[in-house]
Design an enzyme around this catalytic site. Structure first.
Site, PDB file in Angstrom:
ATOM      1  N   TRP A  72       0.835  -1.202   0.000  1.00  0.00           N
ATOM      2  CA  TRP A  72       0.000   0.000   0.000  1.00  0.00           C
ATOM      3  C   TRP A  72       0.873   1.256   0.000  1.00  0.00           C
ATOM      4  O   TRP A  72       0.405   2.349  -0.270  1.00  0.00           O
ATOM      5  CB  TRP A  72      -0.957   0.011   1.211  1.00  0.00           C
ATOM      6  CG  TRP A  72      -0.300   0.303   2.543  1.00  0.00           C
ATOM      7  CD1 TRP A  72       0.746  -0.378   3.097  1.00  0.00           C
ATOM      8  CD2 TRP A  72      -0.630   1.352   3.464  1.00  0.00           C
ATOM      9  NE1 TRP A  72       1.085   0.169   4.319  1.00  0.00           N
ATOM     10  CE2 TRP A  72       0.252   1.230   4.581  1.00  0.00           C
ATOM     11  CE3 TRP A  72      -1.574   2.365   3.478  1.00  0.00           C
ATOM     12  CZ2 TRP A  72       0.206   2.096   5.681  1.00  0.00           C
ATOM     13  CZ3 TRP A  72      -1.622   3.219   4.578  1.00  0.00           C
ATOM     14  CH2 TRP A  72      -0.737   3.086   5.657  1.00  0.00           C
ATOM     15  N   GLU A  85       0.941  -2.029  12.960  1.00  0.00           N
ATOM     16  CA  GLU A  85       1.020  -3.495  13.008  1.00  0.00           C
ATOM     17  C   GLU A  85       1.424  -4.006  14.393  1.00  0.00           C
ATOM     18  O   GLU A  85       1.601  -5.207  14.575  1.00  0.00           O
ATOM     19  CB  GLU A  85       1.996  -3.989  11.934  1.00  0.00           C
ATOM     20  CG  GLU A  85       1.463  -3.764  10.533  1.00  0.00           C
ATOM     21  CD  GLU A  85       2.462  -4.138   9.440  1.00  0.00           C
ATOM     22  OE1 GLU A  85       3.662  -4.262   9.733  1.00  0.00           O
ATOM     23  OE2 GLU A  85       2.024  -4.278   8.278  1.00  0.00           O
ATOM     24  N   GLN A 105       3.428   2.969  13.745  1.00  0.00           N
ATOM     25  CA  GLN A 105       3.387   4.023  12.715  1.00  0.00           C
ATOM     26  C   GLN A 105       2.022   4.688  12.752  1.00  0.00           C
ATOM     27  O   GLN A 105       1.093   4.166  13.372  1.00  0.00           O
ATOM     28  CB  GLN A 105       3.651   3.418  11.340  1.00  0.00           C
ATOM     29  CG  GLN A 105       2.569   2.469  10.848  1.00  0.00           C
ATOM     30  CD  GLN A 105       3.053   1.553   9.748  1.00  0.00           C
ATOM     31  OE1 GLN A 105       3.535   0.460  10.027  1.00  0.00           O
ATOM     32  NE2 GLN A 105       2.917   1.971   8.502  1.00  0.00           N
TER      33      GLN A 105
HETATM   34  C1  BGC Z   1       4.894  -1.362   7.462  1.00  0.00           C
HETATM   35  C2  BGC Z   1       3.836  -1.416   6.366  1.00  0.00           C
HETATM   36  C3  BGC Z   1       4.528  -1.305   5.028  1.00  0.00           C
HETATM   37  C4  BGC Z   1       5.621  -2.361   4.875  1.00  0.00           C
HETATM   38  C5  BGC Z   1       6.427  -2.184   3.598  1.00  0.00           C
HETATM   39  C6  BGC Z   1       5.913  -2.464   7.217  1.00  0.00           C
HETATM   40  O1  BGC Z   1       6.914  -2.397   8.194  1.00  0.00           O
HETATM   41  O2  BGC Z   1       4.296  -1.532   8.721  1.00  0.00           O
HETATM   42  O3  BGC Z   1       2.921  -0.350   6.536  1.00  0.00           O
HETATM   43  O4  BGC Z   1       3.582  -1.478   4.014  1.00  0.00           O
HETATM   44  O5  BGC Z   1       6.521  -2.256   5.958  1.00  0.00           O
HETATM   45  O6  BGC Z   1       7.045  -0.929   3.573  1.00  0.00           O
END
Ligand code: BGC
Length: 768
Positions: free
Chosen positions: A357, A488, A601
């Site tokens: 995304w 996350e 984040q």
């Molecule tokens: C982030 C995601 C992101 C992914 C790739 C992850 O660490 O939490 O939001 O899409 O990295 O950059």
């Protein structure tokens, strides 16, 4: 934080050879041209720590998934960008010794990436074990003008000896991915040829059967004349080379020009690919190094004219922002709608080179503002072409009737990610794809996109949201259960505010888009509705959901809650953490992270950033003040959103602090992981921090508004921006702001609420 590189406005400079930092430097000095990319591996043999990386856009391998406990719905494989056949090899055998910097004494080592011209140079003096010394000056580039060509100029001077030396110039498809679930090699040989002066190897990927032809030709020159050499051809499995024996004379420089062609079956018929490779090599040889380089520089010149940012008074910041722009521009050129932007671009294997995304939420505005319209449009078309697969993906998870769930991670439209809490639950990504359509159209004014592609994608996504929510008798509202938000560090939560918000927004926007297309192009509208069997009843349900969605909030604090139950957590600040606990994802157990209040984040704040017009400034402030102190920014995508919001709130120091974390993230190896590759997608966030953050650029009713401030560490900054077939230059100093319409039709812009209409070449200014 490390200081591996010297500060310079246009160059990244490494002085002195530090094998310990070599993998970091290999990432930072990577080159690409949208079609292929190359880590800054050495041309000579190197037996020290290295991550070999040659990449060909769109060429991947479906590596069979490895998970502890299989769950229904998991994808069978993780698509991985491949370490492709290497085209850079120029290896030396000097009196039985290999020129290998891990085995030599290395002096005067210097590596420079010139971002203005996209040229990587490296020079050093190496003393071999027997005391023989050579002086090397190597340069290379991946042509931005002819994107299947790479060129190397390798100059070597024997300092204190004369002897016959064997040089092996080759192409090598016997390569491996560092990241391979079952330690397999992913390439098989199709054909190879080696004649004097030319080698071509065609290799194919296992399972996906992409063919890649990698070829090379070369010239060896001394004092302007072709050097006489005896040549032996080398052929072994997946490998072709020329072993060239030449006489080295002390003090006399020998220059090797190596031309490489890298072609993929994505762009050439398989049965002709070797022949086409030879034609590209002919072209490269005929054009010659200097002209190829001049053509390449011209493309960079044009790019920088469209998108440079200058910062006066802070060289580190200047270098940082240009590095971000440089990497983004050489990763994705928008020439090919089948391609996208992996989080590591062409600088490493991590994240599989797949699309996240990140593209829609972070990268799209960068390409909108720095390149012609088709570049951003092609990013959208990429997702349009994956719609059928997104519907299939939805079906696998039990959704029906054309509900589309776009994958969290993909190359060809199929889901690759296999952690249930992300694959099945981190569904907010679907909303970002809808938001990107909105963002693109409002920036470009290209409403036609809705008719042609956009509406169909929006309907698929809205169908998903309508099935993913459920009515709660208890709350008398729609709820969304079992999701993972952008943060996350929380999984399987109920009613993540951001996800509920973007879902509701999508339903509303899709209804507006239906009305627009119905009015604008009734016949196209009817054709689409018949094809996808859409009835107005669906839109009625969407309206009901939009009007009755549940959003968790805390009215006493006046904030939105990240999810149900967030306030049950022990609320702490990042400043309460011991330094030795950071980063949490390396120091704490996963369950401890999940139970804690710490946020990876922007989550609620991501929503306030996207939809800022829908909230008053006090609401943004209360939420920022509540969430930011709990945010550990352990995703590189985090600081930029905080920087932009901080700028909006007038928290100038915070905005600058967050900006610094993103701008030099890789140059200073801030997160200790640059050796895996650079954080390409978050680089777009750095650009956004300047444009939307410091300069406060916003689009309102089709016009650009600026509300700038200047960080006190800077004297002035200026940037160029593409907007609706115009190039605009904005400059901000401590006391005033000015705008120049570099090219295009007259344009009305707004500085701190005052409007100005600019003609081409006209400058206007206003006190800050
Ligand atoms: C982030 C995601 C992101 C992914 C790739 C992850 O660490 O939490 O939001 O899409 O990295 O950059």
């Amino acid at each position: 934080m490390k200081e591996c590189f010297k500060h310079h406005p246009w160059q990244i400079i490494e002085e002195g050879f530090n094998p310990h930092y070599n993998k970091i430097a290999e990432s930072v000095f990577s080159l690409g041209n949208g079609r292929m990319g190359q880590r800054a591996n050495f041309e000579e043999a190197y037996s020290g720590e290295t991550l070999q990386g040659s990449y060909v856009a769109g060429v991947y391998y479906p590596d069979k998934t490895r998970v502890g406990w299989w769950k229904n719905g998991y994808p069978e494989y993780f698509a991985k960008v491949l370490n492709a056949p290497s085209w850079i090899g120029i290896k030396f055998n000097i009196a039985g010794q290999s020129l290998d910097l891990a085995q030599c004494r290395v002096d005067e080592f210097k590596r420079i990436l010139d971002m203005q011209t996209g040229l990587l140079s490296r020079s050093f003096k190496a003393t071999l074990p027997d005391g023989k010394q050579v002086h090397v000056h190597a340069q290379r580039f991946c042509s931005m003008a002819k994107d299947e060509i790479g060129a190397i100029r390798y100059a070597i001077t024997p300092v204190n000896f004369s002897d016959s030396v064997t040089i092996t110039i080759d192409v090598d498809a016997d390569v491996q991915n560092m990241d391979s679930n079952y330690d397999e090699k992913f390439w098989d040989e199709v054909s190879k040829s080696a004649v004097e002066g030319e080698c071509i190897v065609t290799a194919q990927t296992k399972k996906t059967f992409f063919h890649v032809a990698t070829g090379m030709r070369y010239r060896i020159v001394q004092g302007g004349d072709e050097l006489k050499a005896s040549v032996k051809t080398l052929l072994r499995e997946k490998y072709a080379g020329n072993e060239v024996t030449v006489n080295f004379t002390a003090g006399k420089e020998i220059v090797i020009y190596k031309y490489a062609a890298v072609l993929s079956s994505e762009n050439h018929p398989k049965e002709k690919i070797a022949e086409h490779c030879r034609q590209v090599l002919d072209d490269a040889m005929a054009t010659g190094y200097d002209q190829l380089y001049a053509d390449h520089v011209k493309v960079w010149e044009h790019k920088w004219n469209e998108c440079d940012i200058t910062i006066d008074g802070d060289v580190a910041a200047q270098q940082g922002i240009r590095f971000n722009i440089f990497q983004l521009s050489q990763t994705y050129t928008g020439e090919d709608e089948r391609l996208n932007i992996g989080p590591k671009g062409f600088t490493g294997e991590k994240y599989g080179g797949s699309t996240y995304w990140d593209t829609e939420a972070y990268c799209l505005p960068f390409y909108l503002g720095t390149a012609e319209q088709k570049v951003a449009r092609n990013l959208l078309v990429y997702r349009y072409k994956h719609l059928a697969k997104a519907i299939e993906n939805g079906k696998k998870l039990g959704f029906t009737d054309g509900a589309a769930l776009y994958p969290m991670v993909t190359i060809n439209g199929e889901e690759c990610h296999n952690e249930w809490e992300i694959t099945f639950e981190e569904i907010h990504r679907n909303g970002a794809i809808a938001y990107a359509i909105y963002d693109y159209i409002r920036y470009t004014g290209d409403q036609e996109y809705l008719v042609e592609y956009g509406l169909e994608v929006l309907i698929g996504i809205s169908r998903f949201w309508a099935q993913r929510v459920n009515w709660s008798d208890d709350k008398k509202k729609y709820v969304m259960l079992g999701v993972t938000g952008p943060n996350e560090y929380e999984n399987n939560v109920n009613n993540n505010w951001y996800t509920n918000y973007i879902a509701t927004w999508t339903l509303q926007y899709t209804r507006e888009a239906l009305d627009y297309v119905r009015g604008k192009n009734p016949s196209a509208f009817q054709l689409l509705l018949d094809r996808i069997q859409f009835s107005d009843k669906e839109a009625q349900v969407w309206k009901h959901i939009t009007e009755n969605m549940y959003f968790p909030q805390d009215s006493s604090r006046g904030i939105f809650l990240q999810q149900d139950g967030f306030l049950d957590k022990q609320l702490m600040k990042v400043t309460d953490l011991r330094p030795e606990d950071r980063p949490l994802n390396q120091k704490w157990s996963w369950d401890r992270i999940l139970r804690s209040c710490f946020i990876k984040q922007a989550d609620v704040l991501q929503g306030l950033y996207f939809f800022e017009d829908q909230f008053d400034i006090d609401t943004v402030k209360r939420n920022f003040d509540f969430y930011e102190p709990m945010t550990v920014h352990e995703s590189s995508l985090s600081p930029c959103v905080h920087s932009i919001l901080a700028a909006k709130l007038g928290y100038e120091e915070k905005a600058y602090e967050m900006y610094l974390r993103t701008a030099r993230l890789d140059l200073d190896d801030y997160n200790n992981d640059t050796e895996d590759g650079c954080h390409i997608t978050s680089m777009a966030g750095t650009w956004l921090s300047v444009i939307k953050g410091f300069a406060g650029m916003r689009l309102k009713n089709g016009e650009l508004h600026f509300n700038p401030f200047i960080p006190r560490q800077w004297k002035s900054y200026s940037f160029r921006i593409e907007f609706r077939q115009r190039v605009l230059k904005i400059k901000v100093t401590g006391s005033r702001m000015e705008a120049l319409l570099v090219s295009g039709e007259p344009l009305t812009i707004h500085f701190k609420g005052t409007s100005h209409t600019l003609n081409e070449n006209q400058v206007i200014e206003q006190p800050l």
